[in-house]
Design an enzyme around this catalytic site. Structure first.
Site, PDB file in Angstrom:
ATOM      1  N   LYS A 172       1.007  -1.140   0.067  1.00 20.05           N
ATOM      2  CA  LYS A 172       0.048   0.122   0.107  1.00 20.05           C
ATOM      3  C   LYS A 172       0.877   1.131  -0.023  1.00 20.05           C
ATOM      4  O   LYS A 172       1.633   1.426   0.970  1.00 20.05           O
ATOM      5  CB  LYS A 172      -0.826   0.037   1.441  1.00 20.05           C
ATOM      6  CG  LYS A 172      -2.158   0.849   0.868  1.00 20.05           C
ATOM      7  CD  LYS A 172      -2.715   1.369   2.390  1.00 20.05           C
ATOM      8  CE  LYS A 172      -2.095   2.559   3.115  1.00 20.05           C
ATOM      9  NZ  LYS A 172      -2.074   3.866   2.252  1.00 20.05           N
ATOM     10  N   GLU A 247      10.936   1.523   9.594  1.00 21.12           N
ATOM     11  CA  GLU A 247      11.846   2.965   9.325  1.00 21.12           C
ATOM     12  C   GLU A 247      10.819   4.225   9.429  1.00 21.12           C
ATOM     13  O   GLU A 247       9.679   4.443   8.657  1.00 21.12           O
ATOM     14  CB  GLU A 247      12.070   2.922   7.859  1.00 21.12           C
ATOM     15  CG  GLU A 247      12.785   1.570   7.337  1.00 21.12           C
ATOM     16  CD  GLU A 247      14.302   1.525   7.916  1.00 21.12           C
ATOM     17  OE1 GLU A 247      14.686   2.517   8.310  1.00 21.12           O
ATOM     18  OE2 GLU A 247      14.752   0.382   7.927  1.00 21.12           O
ATOM     19  N   CYS A 281      13.398  11.931   5.224  1.00 15.84           N
ATOM     20  CA  CYS A 281      13.678  11.502   6.510  1.00 15.84           C
ATOM     21  C   CYS A 281      15.190  11.715   6.926  1.00 15.84           C
ATOM     22  O   CYS A 281      15.215  11.742   7.987  1.00 15.84           O
ATOM     23  CB  CYS A 281      13.241  10.020   6.839  1.00 15.84           C
ATOM     24  SG  CYS A 281      14.095   9.073   5.404  1.00 15.84           S
ATOM     25  N   GLU A 382      10.018  16.096  15.120  1.00 15.02           N
ATOM     26  CA  GLU A 382      10.083  16.027  13.801  1.00 15.02           C
ATOM     27  C   GLU A 382       9.192  17.046  13.153  1.00 15.02           C
ATOM     28  O   GLU A 382       7.883  17.236  13.083  1.00 15.02           O
ATOM     29  CB  GLU A 382       9.858  14.923  13.225  1.00 15.02           C
ATOM     30  CG  GLU A 382      10.252  14.768  11.607  1.00 15.02           C
ATOM     31  CD  GLU A 382       9.759  13.168  11.015  1.00 15.02           C
ATOM     32  OE1 GLU A 382       8.854  12.683  11.208  1.00 15.02           O
ATOM     33  OE2 GLU A 382      10.908  12.827  10.269  1.00 15.02           O
TER      34      GLU A 382
HETATM   35  P1  NAD Z   1       2.367   7.992   7.929  1.00 14.71           P
HETATM   36  O1  NAD Z   1       2.892   7.194   9.235  1.00 14.71           O
HETATM   37  O2  NAD Z   1       1.251   8.750   8.144  1.00 14.71           O
HETATM   38  O3  NAD Z   1       2.052   6.877   6.832  1.00 14.71           O
HETATM   39  C1  NAD Z   1       2.885   6.214   6.181  1.00 14.71           C
HETATM   40  C2  NAD Z   1       2.065   4.968   5.590  1.00 14.71           C
HETATM   41  O4  NAD Z   1       1.390   4.210   6.669  1.00 14.71           O
HETATM   42  C3  NAD Z   1       0.851   5.517   4.738  1.00 14.71           C
HETATM   43  O5  NAD Z   1       0.761   4.655   3.538  1.00 14.71           O
HETATM   44  C4  NAD Z   1      -0.432   5.382   5.675  1.00 14.71           C
HETATM   45  O6  NAD Z   1      -1.391   5.204   4.908  1.00 14.71           O
HETATM   46  C5  NAD Z   1       0.067   3.944   6.483  1.00 14.71           C
HETATM   47  N1  NAD Z   1      -0.689   3.977   7.616  1.00 14.71           N
HETATM   48  C6  NAD Z   1      -1.252   4.928   8.416  1.00 14.71           C
HETATM   49  N2  NAD Z   1      -1.721   4.529   9.437  1.00 14.71           N
HETATM   50  C7  NAD Z   1      -1.707   2.903   9.343  1.00 14.71           C
HETATM   51  C8  NAD Z   1      -2.137   2.117  10.237  1.00 14.71           C
HETATM   52  N3  NAD Z   1      -2.872   2.232  11.141  1.00 14.71           N
HETATM   53  N4  NAD Z   1      -1.860   0.694   9.796  1.00 14.71           N
HETATM   54  C9  NAD Z   1      -1.069   0.429   8.488  1.00 14.71           C
HETATM   55  N5  NAD Z   1      -0.761   1.653   7.913  1.00 14.71           N
HETATM   56  C10 NAD Z   1      -0.873   2.660   8.351  1.00 14.71           C
HETATM   57  O7  NAD Z   1       3.707   8.612   7.327  1.00 14.71           O
HETATM   58  P2  NAD Z   1       3.731   9.710   6.158  1.00 14.71           P
HETATM   59  O8  NAD Z   1       3.261  11.000   6.752  1.00 14.71           O
HETATM   60  O9  NAD Z   1       3.269   9.292   5.108  1.00 14.71           O
HETATM   61  O10 NAD Z   1       5.362  10.064   5.940  1.00 14.71           O
HETATM   62  C11 NAD Z   1       6.228  11.023   6.912  1.00 14.71           C
HETATM   63  C12 NAD Z   1       6.829  10.195   7.905  1.00 14.71           C
HETATM   64  O11 NAD Z   1       7.728   8.931   7.152  1.00 14.71           O
HETATM   65  C13 NAD Z   1       7.970  10.873   8.436  1.00 14.71           C
HETATM   66  O12 NAD Z   1       7.880  10.713  10.062  1.00 14.71           O
HETATM   67  C14 NAD Z   1       9.129  10.567   7.970  1.00 14.71           C
HETATM   68  O13 NAD Z   1      10.230  10.646   8.775  1.00 14.71           O
HETATM   69  C15 NAD Z   1       9.214   8.956   7.728  1.00 14.71           C
HETATM   70  N6  NAD Z   1       9.891   8.490   6.830  1.00 14.71           N
HETATM   71  C16 NAD Z   1      10.821   7.628   7.241  1.00 14.71           C
HETATM   72  C17 NAD Z   1      11.824   7.141   6.342  1.00 14.71           C
HETATM   73  C18 NAD Z   1      12.843   6.381   6.813  1.00 14.71           C
HETATM   74  O14 NAD Z   1      13.551   5.638   6.229  1.00 14.71           O
HETATM   75  N7  NAD Z   1      13.262   5.867   8.348  1.00 14.71           N
HETATM   76  C19 NAD Z   1      11.759   7.431   5.190  1.00 14.71           C
HETATM   77  C20 NAD Z   1      10.681   8.172   4.543  1.00 14.71           C
HETATM   78  C21 NAD Z   1       9.790   8.606   5.445  1.00 14.71           C
END
Ligand code: NAD
Length: 478
Positions: A172, A247, A281, A382
């Site tokens: 997803k 991650e 990130c 963040e």
């Molecule tokens: P998010 O956690 O809101 O969403 C990420 C994904 O998880 C989306 O596809 C979302 O639909 C899904 N999701 C949300 N709730 C869920 C649940 N209850 N069960 C399963 N899936 C669920 O994050 P975002 O706002 O899309 O991305 C930004 C964040 O990602 C920032 O905190 C950033 O630092 C982090 N990030 C980390 C890395 C890394 O490699 N460590 C890389 C890129 C981004």
């Protein structure tokens, strides 16, 4: 209006509930696509397809899997401009940057295609006349959930190793940026990926993502996203004894010592602060500068940032595009307000931008703030936007305390010509990745991930292949 449906069993499929979400173009702040609003019934269909496809995919010779995954890499390259345009329209990032990311998405597939044929397991000869060998078998059906900041790049970074290791995938992408993952499915079909091996469902994390995490037949979850979401996912998946790779967020330090090559440090700090609107990130959002070079660094950085153009992602002169979504735009602006309340001085930016012809888009000027305490909220939470803070330091010990003083530990950058200091600092920084005199220099073989609240587990190279396989020890006496 573009319609983004699920991809299940090799076919684009309408959502079971018949509902769609609005997909926005952040550059103009307007709806341009409708996105399938998936639910548990859609995930069940995807799992059924994956289950049927798994035995043949698992049994396929690695050489054949290599050919298919390599063909996907070539398919991405052949459609690079279309994919990059879709990514910029969905995410808001400059088109030139999208092109680089699409290239990297292709490299992910090429790299893990070769991993499929090179992955080897260990054997151990035992003194008591026995030999142990490790069978590395695919986990089965795995769930891959990715965020909106580097959409296709991070999506392929998960699904390529999962497929290379012989798993079937239910994936997803973020509901904010699903377009390129949707386009990838057609490329996979053209590359003769068997139906059901890769299934892509769309929708809200709380419904569709949650259904993936909860599904008892999905044995491993590879997740990239926010720390709060990761914590929730762990609470659901851990009692089901699923393999988990998380991650998560970061609040990365960028440390400039007084013996650094200041020109290089300034040039790279502009990128590490504001590339992709600061929505990476790995961006260095807290810049620590030695007092002896603080003023020189600050002046040079401000001069460079003043030249940055904010606006239309498709204008090749644009450095900073649109913020991905209205909620993210508002979140970043609220942190700038918080920084002011906490006593910070805004040195540049600090406000939304309304470029000509793009007045309804979500743009924020690159923002640099100084004068804040290292422990305040602005410096420990963040923000994930084009906002950095400058802090000064005198000693290694002082900067280490501040750099390590958050709940996160993803990536750190340091600038120094002193080799001993570089090693000392690299060892002491609480961080999964340390870059010395560079930033975002990537080698796909290296372990990628964070410590503390930045994550659990590592991606990249053999780490990813190990995550997506289950080791079984076989002991034979002779
Ligand atoms: P998010 O956690 O809101 O969403 C990420 C994904 O998880 C989306 O596809 C979302 O639909 C899904 N999701 C949300 N709730 C869920 C649940 N209850 N069960 C399963 N899936 C669920 O994050 P975002 O706002 O899309 O991305 C930004 C964040 O990602 C920032 O905190 C950033 O630092 C982090 N990030 C980390 C890395 C890394 O490699 N460590 C890389 C890129 C981004």
């Amino acid at each position: 209006m573009i319609t983004i449906n699920h991809f299940i069993n090799g076919t684009y499929t309408e959502p079971a509930g018949g509902e769609y979400l609005d997909g926005f173009n952040p550059a103009i702040g307007a709806v341009y696509s409708k996105i399938a609003k998936g639910n548990a019934a859609d995930v069940q269909k995807a799992v059924d397809a994956a289950k049927t496809a798994f035995p043949a995919w698992k049994a396929m010779p690695a050489e054949d899997r290599f050919c298919i995954l390599n063909a996907i890499a070539e398919g991405i390259e052949a459609n690079l401009d279309e994919l990059a345009a879709a990514e910029s329209r969905d995410q808001g990032k400059p088109f030139w940057l999208s092109k680089t990311e699409m290239q990297r998405a292709s490299q992910n597939f090429r790299f893990f295609a070769t991993a499929a044929v090179h992955f080897a397991s260990e054997s151990h000869q035992t003194d008591t006349r026995a030999i142990n060998y490790t069978l590395r078998q695919p986990v089965g059906i795995v769930g891959c959930i990715s965020p909106w900041n580097l959409p296709l790049y991070l999506f392929t970074w998960k699904i390529a190793p999962a497929l290379a290791a012989g798993n079937c995938v239910v994936a997803k992408p973020s509901e904010f940026t699903p377009h390129t993952a949707h386009m990838l499915c057609e490329i996979a079909n053209k590359a003769s990926l068997p139906p059901g091996v890769l299934n892509v469902v769309h929708g809200l994390g709380s419904a569709c993502g949650q259904a993936i995490v909860e599904h008892p037949e999905i044995k491993a979850i590879s997740f990239t996203g926010g720390t709060a979401t990761g914590k929730h996912i762990a609470s659901v998946a851990a009692p089901m004894f699923k393999k988990l790779s998380l991650e998560l967020g970061g609040k990365n330090p960028n440390i400039i010592f007084d013996d650094a090559d200041l020109n290089e440090a300034v040039k790279t700090s502009v990128r590490s602060s504001f590339l992709n609107q600061g929505e990476i990130c790995l961006c260095g959002s807290r810049v620590f500068v030695h007092t002896r070079v603080y003023d020189a660094f600050k002046t040079a950085l401000l001069q460079e940032v003043a030249k940055m153009q904010v606006g239309d992602p498709f204008d090749e002169k644009t450095h900073v595009g649109a913020i991905v979504s209205k909620p993210q735009f508002e979140k970043v602006l609220s942190y700038i307000e918080l920084a002011k309340q906490e006593g910070g001085t805004v040195l540049c930016g600090g406000h939304a931008v309304k470029p000509n012809g793009f007045e309804n888009g979500w743009y924020i000027a690159p923002t640099i703030i100084e004068g804040l305490d290292a422990n305040c909220r602005t410096n420990t939470e963040e923000i994930f936007g084009p906002v950095i803070t400058l802090l000064s330091f005198e000693t290694e010990e002082e900067v280490l305390n501040m750099a390590n003083g958050t709940a996160y530990g993803l990536a750190a950058t340091l600038w120094t010509r002193d080799l001993k200091r570089a090693h000392r600092m690299a060892e002491a920084l609480q961080s999964g990745i340390v870059w010395v005199n560079c930033w975002l220099l990537r080698d796909l073989r290296t372990p990628f991930g964070g410590v503390k609240q930045s994550g659990v587990g590592r991606e990249g190279g053999w780490e990813a292949m190990r995550f997506f396989t289950e080791p079984k020890n076989v002991c034979i006496a002779y």
